[in-house]
Design a protein around this motif. Structure first.
Motif, PDB file in Angstrom:
ATOM      1  N   UNK A 159     -19.236 -77.527 -27.355  1.00 23.57           N
ATOM      2  CA  UNK A 159     -19.866 -76.342 -27.930  1.00 23.57           C
ATOM      3  C   UNK A 159     -19.383 -75.052 -27.292  1.00 23.57           C
ATOM      4  N   UNK A 160     -18.834 -75.123 -26.111  1.00 24.59           N
ATOM      5  CA  UNK A 160     -18.446 -73.904 -25.408  1.00 24.59           C
ATOM      6  C   UNK A 160     -17.354 -73.156 -26.163  1.00 24.59           C
ATOM      7  N   UNK A 161     -16.328 -73.863 -26.575  1.00 22.86           N
ATOM      8  CA  UNK A 161     -15.233 -73.227 -27.298  1.00 22.86           C
ATOM      9  C   UNK A 161     -15.683 -72.652 -28.632  1.00 22.86           C
ATOM     10  N   UNK A 162     -16.547 -73.388 -29.328  1.00 20.96           N
ATOM     11  CA  UNK A 162     -17.047 -72.924 -30.612  1.00 20.96           C
ATOM     12  C   UNK A 162     -17.900 -71.674 -30.446  1.00 20.96           C
ATOM     13  N   UNK A 163     -18.777 -71.673 -29.442  1.00 21.36           N
ATOM     14  CA  UNK A 163     -19.629 -70.504 -29.195  1.00 21.36           C
ATOM     15  C   UNK A 163     -18.781 -69.291 -28.815  1.00 21.36           C
ATOM     16  N   UNK A 164     -17.803 -69.492 -27.956  1.00 18.13           N
ATOM     17  CA  UNK A 164     -16.925 -68.387 -27.566  1.00 18.13           C
ATOM     18  C   UNK A 164     -16.153 -67.816 -28.738  1.00 18.13           C
ATOM     19  N   UNK A 165     -15.651 -68.680 -29.589  1.00 13.07           N
ATOM     20  CA  UNK A 165     -14.911 -68.211 -30.761  1.00 13.07           C
ATOM     21  C   UNK A 165     -15.818 -67.448 -31.712  1.00 13.07           C
ATOM     22  N   UNK A 166     -17.029 -67.952 -31.940  1.00 12.36           N
ATOM     23  CA  UNK A 166     -17.952 -67.261 -32.840  1.00 12.36           C
ATOM     24  C   UNK A 166     -18.406 -65.922 -32.268  1.00 12.36           C
ATOM     25  N   UNK A 167     -18.612 -65.851 -30.953  1.00 13.81           N
ATOM     26  CA  UNK A 167     -19.037 -64.584 -30.351  1.00 13.81           C
ATOM     27  C   UNK A 167     -17.949 -63.527 -30.429  1.00 13.81           C
ATOM     28  N   UNK A 168     -16.706 -63.927 -30.408  1.00 14.50           N
ATOM     29  CA  UNK A 168     -15.613 -62.958 -30.439  1.00 14.50           C
ATOM     30  C   UNK A 168     -15.086 -62.684 -31.846  1.00 14.50           C
ATOM     31  N   UNK A 169     -15.568 -63.405 -32.837  1.00 14.99           N
ATOM     32  CA  UNK A 169     -15.093 -63.162 -34.205  1.00 14.99           C
ATOM     33  C   UNK A 169     -16.250 -62.806 -35.124  1.00 14.99           C
ATOM     34  N   UNK A 170     -17.006 -63.775 -35.529  1.00 14.45           N
ATOM     35  CA  UNK A 170     -18.040 -63.581 -36.543  1.00 14.45           C
ATOM     36  C   UNK A 170     -19.233 -62.779 -36.041  1.00 14.45           C
ATOM     37  N   UNK A 171     -19.644 -63.000 -34.811  1.00 14.08           N
ATOM     38  CA  UNK A 171     -20.851 -62.374 -34.269  1.00 14.08           C
ATOM     39  C   UNK A 171     -20.516 -61.320 -33.216  1.00 14.08           C
ATOM     40  N   UNK A 172     -19.372 -60.668 -33.343  1.00  9.56           N
ATOM     41  CA  UNK A 172     -18.950 -59.691 -32.340  1.00  9.56           C
ATOM     42  C   UNK A 172     -19.872 -58.473 -32.312  1.00  9.56           C
ATOM     43  N   UNK A 173     -20.222 -57.922 -33.468  1.00  5.73           N
ATOM     44  CA  UNK A 173     -21.070 -56.729 -33.504  1.00  5.73           C
ATOM     45  C   UNK A 173     -22.467 -56.995 -32.940  1.00  5.73           C
ATOM     46  N   UNK A 174     -23.183 -58.048 -33.374  1.00  9.59           N
ATOM     47  CA  UNK A 174     -24.488 -58.301 -32.741  1.00  9.59           C
ATOM     48  C   UNK A 174     -24.381 -58.578 -31.247  1.00  9.59           C
ATOM     49  N   UNK A 175     -23.286 -59.218 -30.831  1.00 11.41           N
ATOM     50  CA  UNK A 175     -23.092 -59.486 -29.404  1.00 11.41           C
ATOM     51  C   UNK A 175     -22.943 -58.186 -28.630  1.00 11.41           C
ATOM     52  N   UNK A 176     -22.176 -57.248 -29.167  1.00 10.10           N
ATOM     53  CA  UNK A 176     -21.990 -55.967 -28.483  1.00 10.10           C
ATOM     54  C   UNK A 176     -23.264 -55.126 -28.522  1.00 10.10           C
ATOM     55  N   UNK A 177     -24.002 -55.154 -29.618  1.00 14.25           N
ATOM     56  CA  UNK A 177     -25.280 -54.422 -29.699  1.00 14.25           C
ATOM     57  C   UNK A 177     -26.265 -54.973 -28.675  1.00 14.25           C
ATOM     58  N   UNK A 178     -26.321 -56.291 -28.552  1.00 14.25           N
ATOM     59  CA  UNK A 178     -27.216 -56.898 -27.558  1.00 14.25           C
ATOM     60  C   UNK A 178     -26.797 -56.512 -26.148  1.00 14.25           C
ATOM     61  N   UNK A 179     -25.507 -56.447 -25.895  1.00 17.45           N
ATOM     62  CA  UNK A 179     -25.062 -56.069 -24.551  1.00 17.45           C
ATOM     63  C   UNK A 179     -25.409 -54.615 -24.248  1.00 17.45           C
ATOM     64  N   UNK A 180     -25.283 -53.721 -25.245  1.00 13.56           N
ATOM     65  CA  UNK A 180     -25.677 -52.324 -25.025  1.00 13.56           C
ATOM     66  C   UNK A 180     -27.179 -52.198 -24.812  1.00 13.56           C
ATOM     67  N   UNK A 181     -27.959 -52.973 -25.549  1.00 15.56           N
ATOM     68  CA  UNK A 181     -29.409 -52.966 -25.376  1.00 15.56           C
ATOM     69  C   UNK A 181     -29.794 -53.442 -23.979  1.00 15.56           C
ATOM     70  N   UNK A 182     -29.153 -54.493 -23.504  1.00 18.56           N
ATOM     71  CA  UNK A 182     -29.438 -54.988 -22.156  1.00 18.56           C
ATOM     72  C   UNK A 182     -29.016 -53.976 -21.094  1.00 18.56           C
TER      73      UNK A 182
END
Length: 168
Positions: free
Chosen positions: A125-148
């Protein structure tokens, strides 16, 4: 058969140590029992084939949060001698609410049609999660990081103000 025995060992570790966390009158015993709870939950993640969550559980909760709690408890003056007394006066309301939740969970458990699925190979699951965070879910990931980051800066500002004697 051996897998089931190990699974129930992890369940026992998790439930028993969680009980010690909740019911222990000594704060230091609760913090040490929290180690068993976190470790048991990580083991349960392994049984769910969620290797990434198991690693995160061990690294963040056991390696970070629990160490922080231990330092907090150890550095607090005479915290090991303090008994935590439960001054809760709403035991009847809490008991009724707990009984209601228990009845709902029991109803769901008894009325659910359980279809066991044949075991299948699951990729890591690690590779799949990393790929999804950097492609499909990049914007929500960056918004969450700015919020944190904003929450971290806000917490630092609040702590600094209260440390200088100013009211918050």
């Amino acid at each position: 058969m051996l897998g089931e025995i190990i699974f129930y060992i992890f369940v026992g570790i998790t439930v028993l140590s969680a009980g010690v966390v909740v019911f222990s009158p000594k704060l230091i015993y609760s913090v040490f029992a929290l180690l068993g709870t976190f470790f048991g939950v990580a083991g349960l993640y392994v049984f769910l084939e969620a290797d990434f969550l198991a690693a995160v559980q061990l690294l963040i909760y056991v390696g970070g949060v629990l160490v922080l709690l231990l330092f907090g408890v150890m550095l607090t003056n005479r915290i090991a001698d303090i008994n935590i007394s439960q001054g809760n006066t709403n035991r009847i309301v809490g008991g009724v609410a707990s009984l209601g939740v228990l009845l709902i969970l029991g109803y769901v458990l008894l009325t659910t049609v359980w279809n066991p699925v044949a075991t299948q190979e699951i990729d890591e699951t690690v590779g799949t999660i990393g790929e999804l965070l950097m492609t499909r879910w990049l914007l929500p990931f960056e918004v969450a990081s700015l919020l944190l980051l904003a929450a971290l800066v806000g917490a630092a500002m609040l702590a600094r103000r209260s440390g200088e004697g100013e009211s918050v």
